[in-house]
Structure formats: structure tokens, C-alpha cells
Design a protein around this motif. Structure first.
Motif: not given
Length: 74
Positions: A39-45, A51-55, A62-63
Motif C-alpha cells: 500500500v502506497f500512502v499518496r496523500k493525507v487530508a 487518507v488517499e492510498i494506492t493499492v 479511506i477513513r
């Protein structure tokens, strides 16, 4: 053990295990987040949610509450 919620932007981690009960755990798995996947964490609001991830090659938001149920390792 760290959870996905604690991971900083720009990091790639591996899912160790999913916590949570029945339908919640099932929903996380249905999104493609399963044990052993990267899982790559792209952005956090700004306020941390969502939390925006790439999977599995697609982007997903996801919340924070759901991210807290996903245990990961670097």
C-alpha cells in the motif's frame, strides 16, 4: 505494530493484518486491502481524514477509522 493511519505521506508499506469485526473487515477486504499487499500512502487530508492510498494499481480514499484497523510493516 503500526497502523496505516500512522504512516506518513509518500511511504509504501505492507499489510500485516486486518483488525475489526465481520462487515467492517469484509468491506476493507472488498476494497482490495488484504494481508501481504503493498500500500502506497499518496496523500493525507489537512485534518487527517480521509487518507488517499494506492493499492493494487488504483487510488482509494479511506477513513481514518478504517485505516486504524489495518496493521502494517515497512
Amino acid at each position: 505494530m503500526k497502523t496505516l493511519k500512522e504512516i506518513a505521506c509518500g511511504q509504501t508499506v505492507k499489510v500485516k493484518r486486518l483488525n475489526g469485526e465481520g462487515p467492517i473487515k469484509r468491506r476493507i477486504m472488498d476494497m482490495g486491502i488484504t494481508k501481504g499487499i503493498q500500500v502506497f500512502v499518496r496523500k493525507v487530508a489537512p485534518l487527517g481524514d480521509p487518507v488517499e492510498i494506492t493499492v493494487r494499481g488504483y487510488e482509494l480514499s479511506i477513513r481514518k477509522a478504517d485505516a486504524e484497523m489495518i496493521e502494517v510493516e515497512e
